[in-house]
Design a protein around this motif. Structure first.
Motif, mmCIF file in Angstrom:
data_model
loop_
_atom_site.group_PDB
_atom_site.id
_atom_site.type_symbol
_atom_site.label_atom_id
_atom_site.label_comp_id
_atom_site.label_asym_id
_atom_site.label_seq_id
_atom_site.Cartn_x
_atom_site.Cartn_y
_atom_site.Cartn_z
ATOM 1 N N ASN B 103 0.846 -1.195 0.000
ATOM 2 C CA ASN B 103 0.000 0.000 0.000
ATOM 3 C C ASN B 103 0.880 1.243 0.000
ATOM 4 N N SER B 104 0.536 2.195 -0.821
ATOM 5 C CA SER B 104 1.286 3.448 -0.849
ATOM 6 C C SER B 104 1.057 4.222 0.444
ATOM 7 N N SER B 105 2.088 4.944 0.888
ATOM 8 C CA SER B 105 1.919 5.833 2.043
ATOM 9 C C SER B 105 0.913 6.936 1.734
ATOM 10 N N ARG B 106 0.576 7.113 0.481
ATOM 11 C CA ARG B 106 -0.439 8.102 0.113
ATOM 12 C C ARG B 106 -1.837 7.639 0.503
ATOM 13 N N PHE B 107 -2.025 6.303 0.588
ATOM 14 C CA PHE B 107 -3.373 5.776 0.786
ATOM 15 C C PHE B 107 -3.542 5.047 2.116
ATOM 16 N N ASN B 108 -2.444 4.675 2.763
ATOM 17 C CA ASN B 108 -2.542 3.886 3.984
ATOM 18 C C ASN B 108 -3.363 4.617 5.055
ATOM 19 N N VAL B 109 -4.058 3.858 5.890
ATOM 20 C CA VAL B 109 -5.002 4.437 6.843
ATOM 21 C C VAL B 109 -4.291 5.051 8.047
ATOM 22 N N PHE B 110 -3.181 4.427 8.493
ATOM 23 C CA PHE B 110 -2.449 4.933 9.656
ATOM 24 C C PHE B 110 -1.153 5.598 9.195
ATOM 25 N N ILE B 111 -0.629 6.491 10.052
ATOM 26 C CA ILE B 111 0.532 7.278 9.636
ATOM 27 C C ILE B 111 1.737 6.383 9.380
ATOM 28 N N TYR B 276 -7.092 -4.133 11.710
ATOM 29 C CA TYR B 276 -7.648 -2.798 11.906
ATOM 30 C C TYR B 276 -9.025 -2.683 11.288
ATOM 31 N N ALA B 277 -9.777 -1.735 11.803
ATOM 32 C CA ALA B 277 -11.078 -1.385 11.242
ATOM 33 C C ALA B 277 -11.067 0.102 10.971
ATOM 34 N N SER B 278 -11.584 0.485 9.803
ATOM 35 C CA SER B 278 -11.698 1.913 9.500
ATOM 36 C C SER B 278 -13.100 2.195 9.000
ATOM 37 N N TYR B 279 -13.561 3.412 9.236
ATOM 38 C CA TYR B 279 -14.940 3.749 8.891
ATOM 39 C C TYR B 279 -15.032 5.221 8.485
ATOM 40 N N PHE B 280 -15.643 5.467 7.317
ATOM 41 C CA PHE B 280 -15.828 6.839 6.850
ATOM 42 C C PHE B 280 -17.103 7.425 7.449
ATOM 43 N N ALA B 320 -13.683 14.548 3.464
ATOM 44 C CA ALA B 320 -14.131 13.264 4.006
ATOM 45 C C ALA B 320 -13.452 13.021 5.340
ATOM 46 N N TRP B 321 -14.192 12.383 6.252
ATOM 47 C CA TRP B 321 -13.675 12.096 7.595
ATOM 48 C C TRP B 321 -13.758 10.611 7.857
ATOM 49 N N GLN B 322 -12.648 10.085 8.359
ATOM 50 C CA GLN B 322 -12.546 8.650 8.594
ATOM 51 C C GLN B 322 -11.959 8.404 9.983
ATOM 52 N N VAL B 323 -12.522 7.434 10.699
ATOM 53 C CA VAL B 323 -11.927 7.012 11.967
ATOM 54 C C VAL B 323 -11.427 5.580 11.821
ATOM 55 N N ALA B 324 -10.444 5.226 12.632
ATOM 56 C CA ALA B 324 -9.858 3.894 12.503
ATOM 57 C C ALA B 324 -9.204 3.492 13.809
ATOM 58 N N ASN B 354 -8.650 10.540 10.043
ATOM 59 C CA ASN B 354 -8.138 11.064 8.773
ATOM 60 C C ASN B 354 -9.125 12.054 8.187
ATOM 61 N N TRP B 355 -8.584 13.199 7.780
ATOM 62 C CA TRP B 355 -9.407 14.219 7.151
ATOM 63 C C TRP B 355 -8.912 14.383 5.710
#
Lengths: 410, 410, 410
Positions: B103-111, B276-280, B320-324, B354-355
């Motif tokens: 996964n690119s660091s551009r798209f990954n969910v966590f820093i 992990y779980a992520s949700y928009f 867009a706002w996402q929590v994970a 993520n914003w």
């Protein structure tokens, strides 16, 4: 416009005598370093170039193959269409010492350059101001300029009251060029030379240092004069000739260097040359640029793998195949021990196979068999008297190396 | 085509036990280094990529976040549309060890990436030759290749007779992909593995060294096996699964590594994984690339701040706002003192917000709470006998960290 | 969009007193370093910038003049068209301390910047978040932001629990702008200031260090306060004014700095300023950018050498010629020995001649005659008692320097 290149190299040091390890380590027995195989980037460059209205040009090209240590390559500004001077460039640019370094690494037939070319014109580019021209009939082309002899590609500046300038030039002619066949036949002849004022008092030493790797990518320089003590000036003269007959090309260069020394040291004379023949099994030819007197871009009859036809179909192609053999020699020894120069005498045969995939990409294979003879070696662990077996003696070693390169440019 | 990215990061080490300073300093009590807050560039990249007629491609991307120390990242040449091999690349490219590093660091969910991903595949890219493919129905995709295990991004070359090669591959499937909703629902499953031949005699050590920062940007690695003595080979196996249900995504990976050791040492087994779980909150979804088996670019319903309407007007948007939330674990301990490996055992929870401002820019917030347990610590100031309280003992420390990233790519 | 610049400089240190060598070496007699002539690249930059739909922008520009040591310059992401904040940038960007550092090196009249500008705002760019704005009538423009004081262009990150933040702003006005003549007449006035919180406990020292080369490119800083011991904060205030009357421009700036010190040390006050007049012999004028309050791009009436006419013909042109003179002063001394600050007092006249070839290229000549007075000097080889003749004394030296620059930007 953005341009660049990627060269991925592999080198194997198949076989070498023990003395080669001493040469590779710098000439001291204590520092002997067995040459190690190598896998990585030889060139990883990109940069920008363009023109500024009405008649200026610029270029910056960076070399990133060193990873942490970036270096610049071509980095200049200048004018075109000037009276008399034609193109005039100020900045970091190649010195015109003969043919092989003026040829781009994108087009050269062998992976690495011959001993004498690498040694007399190490890394080729220097900070200078130079004029580039040719006549309307493209019978003659020339370039000449004033350069500072220190390579500043890793530091950016020469910081020293002792400038080490040189006046360098090359005059080339293309007396025969077969226009009808699109340049499949031509003859080129050129002379080049430099008059260089080295300064023994320069902070980081004079620039009369001539050295070369074994026409392959090793860690150390196997031929190396060191900074020649008390060198006050040098003059280089070179002649070169190319004959191209369709798929066959014959090339030869010879260069001789005289180093003037003060403080009672004798002057030193170094020289070397090479000849090579290359032949396209698939019938293409090596194109020639009559405006610069150098090799031009090679175009295979068929690109490798996919060839899109005009009618929209796709054919399979196998690219262009070229074989080549080179003999190279250099004699960097002159005089007697404790006064003369003993950088070593190199002789090597290189056998090459080039597979051109398209005009911008190819693969190269080289096999090299050579000898470095009579390079001076010291053995610091031995006391001066009695001298040890390797203290200040001239040593000789044989070697064989194979190499492969994958290359694109864009 | 020029592309690149800017990642500006801030990290705060809110709270950590004393042992964390020892881990951060490298494991010696004398070198203990309290983790310092950090503000700067995590990634500052640009480069060029393109294609060469008829079917070749190239890419050079440079990382300039190190200031003086540039490094290259993707740097390769290759072909597309080859029979059987499909896309074949030669040069510096990511090794296919599981999902998170692909996964690119551009798209990954966590820093930052999880322990086991960072450790087994440090910095991901290696010099190699690899094939990339997928089937017409996009049910399967795969990549496999031969790589040299040393990271050469800072030096450019691996100079050593002792090559340390590995054969690595990943086979992925997308058994469910909801075309109707444009991919808002899908399932992904993959296995990956490597068979690596490390060489204990390599000049700069063998490549069996597995280490990780605390899923944040610290100076030192808090989990670290060191170069495992006498490691002669290692084998890694990983499994991964992704389920996406509209705005919700569930991801998990597990990897296990066996290290073969000679000279009488016991083999070592290391393993780890994460879920992990992520949700928009705003209803978008994480898109999937079925040709590479990786996350694709996220597109907010409304860009942040200005949204130009078709009728020429401008609306305000909030992105867009996402929590994970992620749980990550790694066990890099195996065996007994003086024979085994004691890199430490990590367990951490990461909470992310993520914003997304637009498809090319976002802001990330992370809060991390974790523990490094039973990492071996030495105390060189203590004589071997009697051993000091921290000499060759297993130590444990807790920590909490917060981080923020601003990011664009282009 | 790719942009960049090439600056090739030559500097000759024609004449300087012995004390100048001590200043150039850092102020210790043992390290005295005679200033050496210099030839090389002052700036060799390229990078990318662009915008991201709908209202974001980014820029990365690299400085490669250091050869092996690349550095980044502008490196940021941000928004335009925000309410209230207008343009907001996050990343490495210039701090708005007065005019001369905000002017681009592409447009500035003299080769190097004045003492006080270089000293108070060394290298200008810092990591920060800043707002840039102007009013619709372009009567006012402003920028303000929060920056970390450490320059991270060579390291990429500030790694330290002790942040050293500052709040900096500049408010500028263009009360007169002659629209009819296309801006050949205008007046500019601005105030700027910073409130900076330095931290004496920072790992690599506090940021209250003010130093400058002699408005030329020397190895050492000839004025240098060192890191002012126990500096806890500083405040800078600057005023600036520009009057442009056709080919004539008059510019002046004054800046004053107060350094708050703890641990019983007295506060220190440093100040300086400059005035210059420039005049186009060929009648052009220095354009002004009312949105940023800085110099804009200079366009010669006729480009140098070739001027393509609308009818297709070519005329000869001689570019634009400008003369200029600057007086610059700085007083970085305050207090008494063993408590005060003695960075030195600089006074210098610079005479300049600029030859503009076209809007993107020019040549600059400077002759500088100056004095550094009363800089503290130490002589470590002398024992503390009896103190040697140069131990902890204030020394003075005169110098003259000439310089030349060739420049393009693209």
């Amino acid at each position: 416009k953005v341009s660049g290149r990627v060269h991925v190299d592999g080198w194997g040091f198949a076989d070498s005598d023990d003395n080669i390890s001493i040469f590779n380590g710098g000439g001291d027995v204590d520092d002997a370093l067995d040459p190690q195989n190598r896998l990585g980037f030889r060139r990883l460059r990109f940069g920008v170039k363009g023109d500024i209205k009405d008649n200026m040009i610029y270029k910056i090209e960076m070399e990133f193959a060193g990873g942490n240590d970036s270096e610049f390559r071509d980095a200049y500004l200048g004018w075109e269409e000037l009276p008399f001077l034609q193109t005039l460039l100020i900045g970091n640019q190649k010195r015109p010492y003969g043919l092989d370094h003026l040829n781009s690494s994108r087009f050269n037939v062998f992976i690495e350059r011959p001993f004498v070319i690498e040694s007399f014109n190490q890394d080729a580019r220097r900070l200078g101001i130079a004029s580039y021209g040719y006549d309307d009939a493209q019978l003659f082309n020339w370039r000449y300029g004033v350069y500072n002899q220190r390579n500043v590609q890793s530091l950016g500046n020469y910081i020293d009251d002792h400038l080490q300038l040189e006046l360098t030039g090359r005059l080339a002619s293309t007396p025969w060029y077969d226009e009808v066949s699109g340049g499949r036949g031509y003859a080129h002849f050129a002379i080049s030379g430099t008059v260089a004022d080295t300064d023994p008092d320069a902070i980081n030493g004079n620039e009369a240092r001539f050295r070369s790797r074994p026409e392959a990518r090793s860690s150390g320089r196997w031929i190396d004069t060191g900074r020649i003590a008390s060198a006050d000036a040098f003059q280089m003269m070179g002649v070169e000739a190319v004959i191209n007959l369709g798929a066959l090309q014959l090339v030869g260069e010879y260069q001789t260097m005289n180093v003037d020394r003060i403080d009672g040291f004798s002057d030193a004379n170094l020289d070397g040359g090479y000849v090579y023949a290359s032949y396209f099994l698939t019938g293409e030819h090596m194109p020639w640029d009559r405006k610069s007197g150098t090799l031009a871009r090679i175009t295979p009859f068929q690109n490798f793998w996919s060839v899109r036809r005009c009618d929209g179909g796709v054919e399979r192609g196998w690219g262009a195949w070229q074989v080549a053999v080179r003999y190279s020699t250099a004699d960097f020894n002159d005089g007697v021990i404790n006064d003369g120069v003993f950088g070593g005498q190199g002789d090597a045969w290189t056998f090459g196979l080039n597979w051109y995939w398209n005009p911008n990409a190819r693969m190269q294979f080289n096999y090299i068999n050579g000898q470095i003879a009579n390079r001076i070696v010291s053995d610091p662990a031995d006391p001066p008297a009695p001298a040890g077996p390797l203290d200040n003696t001239l040593q000789t070693g044989d070697y064989s190396i194979y190499g492969v390169r994958f290359m694109v440019d864009f």
